[in-house]
Structure formats: structure tokens, C-alpha cells
Design a protein around this motif. Structure first.
Motif, PDB file in Angstrom:
ATOM      1  N   ASP A  80     -11.736  -6.626  -0.431  1.00  0.00           N
ATOM      2  CA  ASP A  80     -11.451  -5.191  -0.313  1.00  0.00           C
ATOM      3  C   ASP A  80     -11.203  -4.810   1.141  1.00  0.00           C
ATOM      4  OD1 ASP A  80     -11.757  -4.797  -2.997  1.00  0.00           O
ATOM      5  OD2 ASP A  80     -13.570  -3.561  -2.864  1.00  0.00           O
ATOM      6  N   SER A 149     -14.200   1.441  -0.022  1.00  0.00           N
ATOM      7  CA  SER A 149     -12.951   0.729  -0.257  1.00  0.00           C
ATOM      8  C   SER A 149     -11.770   1.691  -0.193  1.00  0.00           C
ATOM      9  CB  SER A 149     -13.015   0.056  -1.633  1.00  0.00           C
ATOM     10  OG  SER A 149     -11.803  -0.606  -1.920  1.00  0.00           O
ATOM     11  N   ILE A 150     -10.661   1.219   0.378  1.00  0.00           N
ATOM     12  CA  ILE A 150      -9.462   2.056   0.499  1.00  0.00           C
ATOM     13  C   ILE A 150      -8.236   1.312  -0.026  1.00  0.00           C
ATOM     14  CG2 ILE A 150     -10.344   3.344   2.478  1.00  0.00           C
ATOM     15  CD1 ILE A 150      -8.394   1.588   4.225  1.00  0.00           C
ATOM     16  N   ASP A 151      -7.135   2.039  -0.161  1.00  0.00           N
ATOM     17  CA  ASP A 151      -5.842   1.501  -0.570  1.00  0.00           C
ATOM     18  C   ASP A 151      -5.415   0.392   0.400  1.00  0.00           C
ATOM     19  OD1 ASP A 151      -3.125   1.068  -1.082  1.00  0.00           O
ATOM     20  OD2 ASP A 151      -2.708   3.185  -1.468  1.00  0.00           O
ATOM     21  N   LYS A 152      -5.069  -0.787  -0.139  1.00  0.00           N
ATOM     22  CA  LYS A 152      -4.701  -1.911   0.727  1.00  0.00           C
ATOM     23  C   LYS A 152      -3.362  -1.706   1.433  1.00  0.00           C
ATOM     24  CE  LYS A 152      -7.414  -5.504  -1.544  1.00  0.00           C
ATOM     25  NZ  LYS A 152      -7.413  -6.779  -2.288  1.00  0.00           N
ATOM     26  N   ASP A 153      -2.586  -0.718   1.018  1.00  0.00           N
ATOM     27  CA  ASP A 153      -1.328  -0.413   1.716  1.00  0.00           C
ATOM     28  C   ASP A 153      -1.562   0.387   2.993  1.00  0.00           C
ATOM     29  OD1 ASP A 153       0.253  -1.729  -0.133  1.00  0.00           O
ATOM     30  OD2 ASP A 153       0.502   0.061  -1.389  1.00  0.00           O
ATOM     31  N   PRO A 316     -11.188   8.257   0.854  1.00  0.00           N
ATOM     32  CA  PRO A 316      -9.959   7.901   0.124  1.00  0.00           C
ATOM     33  C   PRO A 316      -8.959   9.060   0.064  1.00  0.00           C
ATOM     34  CG  PRO A 316     -11.893   7.085  -1.039  1.00  0.00           C
ATOM     35  CD  PRO A 316     -12.405   7.979   0.055  1.00  0.00           C
ATOM     36  N   ASP A 320      -5.136   9.048   1.409  1.00  0.00           N
ATOM     37  CA  ASP A 320      -4.027   9.538   0.580  1.00  0.00           C
ATOM     38  C   ASP A 320      -3.197  10.574   1.339  1.00  0.00           C
ATOM     39  OD1 ASP A 320      -2.626   9.790  -2.013  1.00  0.00           O
ATOM     40  OD2 ASP A 320      -3.475  11.810  -2.012  1.00  0.00           O
ATOM     41  N   MET A 323      -0.951   8.610   3.585  1.00  0.00           N
ATOM     42  CA  MET A 323       0.098   7.904   2.846  1.00  0.00           C
ATOM     43  C   MET A 323       1.175   8.861   2.337  1.00  0.00           C
ATOM     44  SD  MET A 323      -0.931   4.734   3.022  1.00  0.00           S
ATOM     45  CE  MET A 323      -0.209   3.726   1.738  1.00  0.00           C
TER      46      MET A 323
END
Length: 362
Positions: A80, A149-153, A316, A320, A323
Motif C-alpha cells: 500500500d 492508505s491512498i490512491d497509488k496514482d 483520502p 482526491d 487528483m
């Protein structure tokens, strides 16, 4: 074995050395650190303004990849991408169960001081973990409630600054102040935390966002991030300028420096019923207050540690926002440096002319 920047004596900078990290206990997570921001809060310990047991490894604004987890960890898993947070929460105390996780003292998120330490030198002597993290290191060993945990992008150098500067600055707008669209926000101090507050005020729909800082480069950055007006903090008529811009004072005045003068300025520019929020770590002998007339005018003064965040939910969402192009983290980061240049990075911070420096680990 991990390379780390160690504080041996206040006022003497950091020393690069090797440390050993223990195996994860049941609720602990071992993280390969990928990026860590340089924060003014670290500087308070490095320069000796705030005490801490030594030797210690500073650093608390970090992102990385989970490399191992303890037997009871359920919130993250190996591989992660995570962001760390210094306001680790226990989940059981009065503050946690009433939704004020940032106030949790995190009693059960640290190892028993009589047990095996998380960080040691090669000779087995302990190295103190600062703020439960010690992120100026190639690896971190932390409680699972100190990361999310966060977005892997999400690019990890940008994710790192969310861990403190953005969580504090933006969290203050969204959580501690609950800014209503159309309200006027003033931010005193346009470093990483202040710039994040300005950006968040724009996202929240503030009617006017006034950036107050003595350095023109930082006022220019603030305009990029959403400030509608700027004021030189050192101007003799700074308070008068804000009063005219805001039509009698601001709804929210946010102090993001940690100086007596900037806190006093934040109090002075509130409108009737307004709120001043102090974020900066001021010298321990400082006091900020409201006059009798301030109180009769319904004005409020508050602290907001770490933006009064709800870390597992807020972070998160901030990722976002980035992103989707709402949150501007690229402008906040002034430079990326290797760990070996950490002392030069803090020298640059003392000069006060640029935004965040971020250590990037290969």
C-alpha cells in the motif's frame, strides 16, 4: 539498516547516520519512506525552542510504501501507498469517540518505554522517535493508526505534504472553521500551512481570501493558490488595509506562523462575531488574548492542532481533491532534495523566502 538524519544536540543541525528498526509489533507498520517535507515544527526541535529527549530523528510529513505489517494490522497491507500523520489516534478515548481525533494523546500507539525501542543504533542504544514518526529516515516503524492508505496514482512527493501542511491548513478551513461560502478569510503567514489554508478557502468558496505576509514572493504564491487580496504584514497600516478590504473585519483570521505579532494581528482583524484560529507553534511563553470589547462583540479565539483533522477520512479526500485538479500541491513544493541536503533545506527555511522543501528518497 536505514540511513537517517539524527538530532544529537539542538542548534548543531542534523547528522546523517545508520539506524536499525525493530520488527513490527502486532499493531505496527514498517514503511519504506519515499518523501518527507521539511516543516517549521521540526525546526523548533532542531533549534531547541521546544524540548525533546535526544538523540532523536525528526520529520513527520511523509509518504511511503508499506513493506511489512504486524500480526493484528487490518487497515493497511504490504504494498500500500500511505501517508503518515503525527496525530496518531487510539480510537477509544474520550476525544476519539466524540470525533475529536486530533486531540487524542495516542497513549496506546507508542511502545512501552521499558520494552524494546522501535529505533536503535548499531550498538543497540535507543534513538528517540519524534512525534511517533521520525520520518527523516529511509524507513519508518509506526502504529497503524498513524498512517492511511491512498490512491497509488497519487505522486508520493505531493502526498507527503498533505501529511502535515495541508492537513493542518486545509483541515482548519474545513473542520475547525467550517468556512461558509461567501465568508471572508484572512491568513497570516504564507508558508506551507498558510498556502494550504488559502487554497482550501478558495475550494470552500470563501468570498474574499486575504493573504498577509512580509515577503512578496510568498504573497505572489498565495495569489496563485487563490488569494484575492494581499497585504504586507510589516506595513504600518496592515490592520486598516484588511478592515477596508473586508468591510469591517474578516469572518475567519488564521495564524499560520507561530509568532506573537502574527497572532495579535489575527485577533485585530476579526469582524464582530469572527473567529481567530492559531495554528503556529509559538514560543512556549507566549499568550494570545481577547479584550473585554472583543468578547462583548462575540469574537472567538481557538487553537486547531493539526487542523482538527479526521485523518483516515480527510486525507483520502484531500488526495482526491488533488487528483481532480482542485488542490494545488505543485505550487506549495519549492524544491526536492536528497536526505544529505536536509540541513541546507532548513537553512533555506530560516531565510523564509520559499515554500516547502521535500526530501525525496530513491
Amino acid at each position: 539498516m536505514a540511513k537517517a538524519a539524527i538530532l544529537e544536540q539542538p542548534g548543531e543541525g542534523l547528522v546523517i547516520g545508520d539506524v536499525e528498526l525493530a520488527d513490527p509489533a502486532p499493531h505496527e507498520v514498517l514503511i519504506d519512506t519515499k518523501a518527507c517535507g521539511l516543516c517549521h515544527s521540526d525546526l523548533h526541535f532542531i533549534d531547541g525552542a521546544y524540548p525533546h529527549p535526544l538523540p532523536a530523528i525528526p520529520g513527520h510529513e511523509a509518504a511511503g510504501v508499506v513493506s511489512a505489517v504486524g500480526s493484528e494490522v487490518r487497515s493497511v497491507q504490504v504494498g500500500d501507498h500511505v501517508v503518515s500523520c503525527l496525530s496518531a489516534f487510539c480510537g477509544q478515548c474520550e476525544f476519539c469517540v466524540t470525533g475529536r481525533m486530533a486531540l487524542c494523546l495516542g497513549a496506546n500507539t507508542r511502545r512501552d518505554p521499558t520494552g524494546t525501542p522501535r529505533i536503535t543504533r548499531g550498538d543497540g542504544s535507543p534513538v528517540n522517535q519524534m512525534l511517533n514518526l521520525s520520518a527523516f529516515s529511509e524507513q519508518m516503524l509506526i502504529h497503524e493508526n498513524a498512517c492511511v492508505s491512498i490512491d497509488k496514482d497519487m505522486p508520493l512527493d505531493r502526498a507527503a505534504v498533505i501529511g502535515c501542511a495541508v492537513t493542518t491548513g486545509a483541515g482548519t478551513i474545513f473542520n475547525a472553521c467550517s468556512v461558509v461560502p461567501g465568508e471572508t478569510v484572512a491568513v497570516v503567514g504564507c508558508g506551507g500551512v498558510g498556502l494550504a489554508a488559502i487554497n482550501a478557502a478558495k475550494i470552500a468558496g470563501a468570498g474574499k481570501v486575504i493573504a498577509i505576509d512580509p515577503i512578496k514572493e510568498k504573497r505572489d504564491l498565495a495569489e496563485v493558490l487563490g488569494a484575492t487580496h494581499t497585504v504586507d504584514a510589516m506595513a504600518d497600516d496592515a490592520v486598516q488595509q484588511v478592515m477596508e478590504m473586508s468591510g469591517g473585519g474578516v469572518h475567519h483570521a488564521i495564524e499560520a506562523v507561530g509568532r506573537q505579532a502574527s497572532a495579535d494581528l489575527a485577533v485585530a482583524i476579526m469582524r464582530r462575531g469572527g473567529t481567530a484560529t492559531i495554528l503556529g507553534m509559538m514560543p512556549l511563553d507566549c499568550k494570545v488574548g481577547l479584550s473585554a470589547m472583543d468578547l462583548l462583540s462575540g469574537k472567538k479565539l481557538q487553537g486547531a492542532i493539526m487542523g482538527m483533522n479526521h485523518f483516515p477520512v480527510d486525507l483520502p479526500r484531500l488526495v482526491d481533491f488533488y487528483m481532480r485538479g482542485l488542490l494545488d500541491l505543485d505550487t506549495i513544493i519549492a524544491e526536492r532534495i536528497p536526505l544529505d541536503e536536509v540541513n541546507a533545506g532548513f537553512d533555506k527555511m530560516r531565510e523564509g523566502h520559499s515554500a516547502r522543501s521535500v526530501i525525496v528518497f530513491d
